[in-house]
Structures are given as structure tokens and as C-alpha cells.
Design a protein around this motif. Structure first.
Motif, PDB file in Angstrom:
ATOM      1  N   ILE A   4       0.838  -1.197   0.000  1.00  0.00           N
ATOM      2  CA  ILE A   4       0.000   0.000   0.000  1.00  0.00           C
ATOM      3  C   ILE A   4       0.876   1.251   0.000  1.00  0.00           C
ATOM      4  O   ILE A   4       0.645   2.181  -0.780  1.00  0.00           O
ATOM      5  CB  ILE A   4      -0.973  -0.010   1.197  1.00  0.00           C
ATOM      6  CG1 ILE A   4      -2.009  -1.118   1.022  1.00  0.00           C
ATOM      7  CG2 ILE A   4      -1.647   1.355   1.367  1.00  0.00           C
ATOM      8  CD1 ILE A   4      -2.856  -1.391   2.249  1.00  0.00           C
ATOM      9  N   LEU A   5       1.898   1.267   0.855  1.00  0.00           N
ATOM     10  CA  LEU A   5       2.807   2.413   0.898  1.00  0.00           C
ATOM     11  C   LEU A   5       3.527   2.627  -0.428  1.00  0.00           C
ATOM     12  O   LEU A   5       3.763   3.756  -0.846  1.00  0.00           O
ATOM     13  CB  LEU A   5       3.832   2.230   2.020  1.00  0.00           C
ATOM     14  CG  LEU A   5       3.311   2.373   3.442  1.00  0.00           C
ATOM     15  CD1 LEU A   5       4.403   1.989   4.444  1.00  0.00           C
ATOM     16  CD2 LEU A   5       2.835   3.804   3.693  1.00  0.00           C
ATOM     17  N   ASN A   6       3.871   1.525  -1.107  1.00  0.00           N
ATOM     18  CA  ASN A   6       4.573   1.599  -2.390  1.00  0.00           C
ATOM     19  C   ASN A   6       3.642   1.927  -3.551  1.00  0.00           C
ATOM     20  O   ASN A   6       4.101   2.160  -4.664  1.00  0.00           O
ATOM     21  CB  ASN A   6       5.285   0.281  -2.699  1.00  0.00           C
ATOM     22  CG  ASN A   6       6.409  -0.016  -1.746  1.00  0.00           C
ATOM     23  OD1 ASN A   6       6.904   0.870  -1.043  1.00  0.00           O
ATOM     24  ND2 ASN A   6       6.817  -1.272  -1.690  1.00  0.00           N
ATOM     25  N   GLY A   7       2.347   1.903  -3.303  1.00  0.00           N
ATOM     26  CA  GLY A   7       1.387   2.134  -4.378  1.00  0.00           C
ATOM     27  C   GLY A   7       1.205   0.916  -5.264  1.00  0.00           C
ATOM     28  O   GLY A   7       0.687   1.019  -6.374  1.00  0.00           O
ATOM     29  N   ASP A   8       1.639  -0.240  -4.790  1.00  0.00           N
ATOM     30  CA  ASP A   8       1.524  -1.481  -5.561  1.00  0.00           C
ATOM     31  C   ASP A   8       0.172  -2.148  -5.328  1.00  0.00           C
ATOM     32  O   ASP A   8       0.078  -3.313  -4.947  1.00  0.00           O
ATOM     33  CB  ASP A   8       2.635  -2.468  -5.167  1.00  0.00           C
ATOM     34  CG  ASP A   8       4.013  -1.962  -5.511  1.00  0.00           C
ATOM     35  OD1 ASP A   8       4.116  -1.149  -6.439  1.00  0.00           O
ATOM     36  OD2 ASP A   8       4.972  -2.382  -4.845  1.00  0.00           O
ATOM     37  N   ILE A   9      -0.880  -1.381  -5.541  1.00  0.00           N
ATOM     38  CA  ILE A   9      -2.222  -1.900  -5.312  1.00  0.00           C
ATOM     39  C   ILE A   9      -3.093  -1.597  -6.520  1.00  0.00           C
ATOM     40  O   ILE A   9      -2.780  -0.725  -7.323  1.00  0.00           O
ATOM     41  CB  ILE A   9      -2.858  -1.292  -4.044  1.00  0.00           C
ATOM     42  CG1 ILE A   9      -2.928   0.234  -4.160  1.00  0.00           C
ATOM     43  CG2 ILE A   9      -2.102  -1.709  -2.795  1.00  0.00           C
ATOM     44  CD1 ILE A   9      -3.730   0.897  -3.070  1.00  0.00           C
ATOM     45  N   THR A  10      -4.168  -2.330  -6.627  1.00  0.00           N
ATOM     46  CA  THR A  10      -5.164  -2.082  -7.661  1.00  0.00           C
ATOM     47  C   THR A  10      -6.467  -1.753  -6.954  1.00  0.00           C
ATOM     48  O   THR A  10      -6.940  -2.547  -6.136  1.00  0.00           O
ATOM     49  CB  THR A  10      -5.354  -3.335  -8.543  1.00  0.00           C
ATOM     50  OG1 THR A  10      -4.094  -3.684  -9.126  1.00  0.00           O
ATOM     51  CG2 THR A  10      -6.364  -3.082  -9.646  1.00  0.00           C
ATOM     52  N   PRO A  11      -7.042  -0.595  -7.242  1.00  0.00           N
ATOM     53  CA  PRO A  11      -8.308  -0.240  -6.602  1.00  0.00           C
ATOM     54  C   PRO A  11      -9.386  -1.282  -6.897  1.00  0.00           C
ATOM     55  O   PRO A  11      -9.450  -1.838  -8.001  1.00  0.00           O
ATOM     56  CB  PRO A  11      -8.679   1.109  -7.231  1.00  0.00           C
ATOM     57  CG  PRO A  11      -7.373   1.661  -7.724  1.00  0.00           C
ATOM     58  CD  PRO A  11      -6.564   0.459  -8.132  1.00  0.00           C
ATOM     59  N   LEU A  12     -10.229  -1.552  -5.915  1.00  0.00           N
ATOM     60  CA  LEU A  12     -11.300  -2.516  -6.102  1.00  0.00           C
ATOM     61  C   LEU A  12     -12.210  -2.148  -7.258  1.00  0.00           C
ATOM     62  O   LEU A  12     -12.741  -3.007  -7.944  1.00  0.00           O
ATOM     63  CB  LEU A  12     -12.114  -2.681  -4.816  1.00  0.00           C
ATOM     64  CG  LEU A  12     -11.467  -3.500  -3.713  1.00  0.00           C
ATOM     65  CD1 LEU A  12     -12.364  -3.513  -2.479  1.00  0.00           C
ATOM     66  CD2 LEU A  12     -11.179  -4.904  -4.165  1.00  0.00           C
ATOM     67  N   ASP A  13     -12.413  -0.848  -7.466  1.00  0.00           N
ATOM     68  CA  ASP A  13     -13.241  -0.407  -8.583  1.00  0.00           C
ATOM     69  C   ASP A  13     -12.692  -0.896  -9.917  1.00  0.00           C
ATOM     70  O   ASP A  13     -13.444  -1.084 -10.872  1.00  0.00           O
ATOM     71  CB  ASP A  13     -13.365   1.121  -8.609  1.00  0.00           C
ATOM     72  CG  ASP A  13     -14.208   1.645  -7.466  1.00  0.00           C
ATOM     73  OD1 ASP A  13     -14.847   0.838  -6.760  1.00  0.00           O
ATOM     74  OD2 ASP A  13     -14.225   2.874  -7.278  1.00  0.00           O
ATOM     75  N   ASP A  14     -11.372  -1.102  -9.996  1.00  0.00           N
ATOM     76  CA  ASP A  14     -10.755  -1.594 -11.229  1.00  0.00           C
ATOM     77  C   ASP A  14     -10.924  -3.106 -11.382  1.00  0.00           C
ATOM     78  O   ASP A  14     -10.771  -3.641 -12.474  1.00  0.00           O
ATOM     79  CB  ASP A  14      -9.267  -1.260 -11.271  1.00  0.00           C
ATOM     80  CG  ASP A  14      -9.008   0.235 -11.392  1.00  0.00           C
ATOM     81  OD1 ASP A  14      -9.983   1.004 -11.623  1.00  0.00           O
ATOM     82  OD2 ASP A  14      -7.852   0.637 -11.235  1.00  0.00           O
ATOM     83  N   ILE A  15     -11.204  -3.776 -10.282  1.00  0.00           N
ATOM     84  CA  ILE A  15     -11.346  -5.231 -10.300  1.00  0.00           C
ATOM     85  C   ILE A  15     -12.803  -5.646 -10.372  1.00  0.00           C
ATOM     86  O   ILE A  15     -13.180  -6.536 -11.131  1.00  0.00           O
ATOM     87  CB  ILE A  15     -10.699  -5.849  -9.032  1.00  0.00           C
ATOM     88  CG1 ILE A  15      -9.209  -5.512  -9.004  1.00  0.00           C
ATOM     89  CG2 ILE A  15     -10.915  -7.346  -8.977  1.00  0.00           C
ATOM     90  CD1 ILE A  15      -8.538  -5.868  -7.694  1.00  0.00           C
ATOM     91  N   LEU A  16     -13.639  -4.986  -9.569  1.00  0.00           N
ATOM     92  CA  LEU A  16     -15.045  -5.346  -9.467  1.00  0.00           C
ATOM     93  C   LEU A  16     -15.900  -4.364 -10.256  1.00  0.00           C
ATOM     94  O   LEU A  16     -15.575  -3.194 -10.389  1.00  0.00           O
ATOM     95  CB  LEU A  16     -15.488  -5.314  -8.001  1.00  0.00           C
ATOM     96  CG  LEU A  16     -14.683  -6.157  -7.037  1.00  0.00           C
ATOM     97  CD1 LEU A  16     -15.128  -5.884  -5.600  1.00  0.00           C
ATOM     98  CD2 LEU A  16     -14.792  -7.632  -7.354  1.00  0.00           C
ATOM     99  N   GLU A  17     -16.991  -4.875 -10.762  1.00  0.00           N
ATOM    100  CA  GLU A  17     -17.934  -3.972 -11.426  1.00  0.00           C
ATOM    101  C   GLU A  17     -18.659  -3.167 -10.360  1.00  0.00           C
ATOM    102  O   GLU A  17     -19.199  -3.726  -9.417  1.00  0.00           O
ATOM    103  CB  GLU A  17     -18.933  -4.770 -12.240  1.00  0.00           C
ATOM    104  CG  GLU A  17     -18.345  -5.411 -13.474  1.00  0.00           C
ATOM    105  CD  GLU A  17     -19.418  -6.099 -14.310  1.00  0.00           C
ATOM    106  OE1 GLU A  17     -20.579  -5.637 -14.312  1.00  0.00           O
ATOM    107  OE2 GLU A  17     -19.085  -7.096 -14.948  1.00  0.00           O
ATOM    108  N   VAL A  18     -18.640  -1.882 -10.493  1.00  0.00           N
ATOM    109  CA  VAL A  18     -19.298  -1.010  -9.541  1.00  0.00           C
ATOM    110  C   VAL A  18     -20.502  -0.389 -10.222  1.00  0.00           C
ATOM    111  O   VAL A  18     -20.384   0.215 -11.289  1.00  0.00           O
ATOM    112  CB  VAL A  18     -18.341   0.097  -9.034  1.00  0.00           C
ATOM    113  CG1 VAL A  18     -19.053   1.032  -8.076  1.00  0.00           C
ATOM    114  CG2 VAL A  18     -17.112  -0.521  -8.395  1.00  0.00           C
TER     115      VAL A  18
END
Length: 76
Positions: free
Chosen positions: A60-74
Motif C-alpha cells: 500500500i505504501l509503495n502504491g503497488d495496489i489495484t483499486p477494487l473499482d478496477d477489479i469489481l464492477e461497480v
């Protein structure tokens, strides 16, 4: 056996044997998978949980994350 499970089995009994076997195979696979997950969680030490939590915090600190909105249909 619960009433719901008995109801399911009663309905499965009405299907042809090939479909019954397909359902049984899927259920057995699911049960084995659950058993493996249960074993994995039970055997995970506090140190391992902490190591995983530290890894996630660092990602998370490194920014190595993918927002859930990018994974799941919102829904909008």
C-alpha cells in the motif's frame, strides 16, 4: 442433516444419473477445497499473519495496489 440439504438431495435424486454424478463430483471437489483452506488457516501462525499484514502495508505504501473499482464492477 439439515432440512435444506435434505431438500437438495431429494431434488438431485430426481435428475438423471449423469447429472447426479456431475453434481456429486463438484460437491466432493468443493469439500476437499474447504478442507485444505481450513487446514491452511488453522496452521497459520501469528508470525505468518503478521508477515502477511506487513507485506500488504508495504505494498500500500509503495502504491503497488489495484483499486477494487478496477477489479469489481461497480454499479453507478
Amino acid at each position: 442433516m439439515t432440512k435444506l440439504l435434505q431438500e437438495v438431495f431429494n431434488k438431485i435424486e430426481q435428475l438423471n444419473p449423469e447429472i447426479q454424478d456431475a453434481i456429486a463430483s463438484r460437491l466432493l471437489t468443493e469439500l476437499e477445497d474447504e478442507k485444505k483452506w481450513d487446514s491452511s488457516f488453522v496452521n497459520t501462525t501469528d508470525e505468518q499473519w503478521q508477515k502477511m499484514a506487513d507485506m500488504v502495508k508495504q505494498e500500500i505504501l509503495n502504491g503497488d495496489i489495484t483499486p477494487l473499482d478496477d477489479i469489481l464492477e461497480v454499479e453507478s
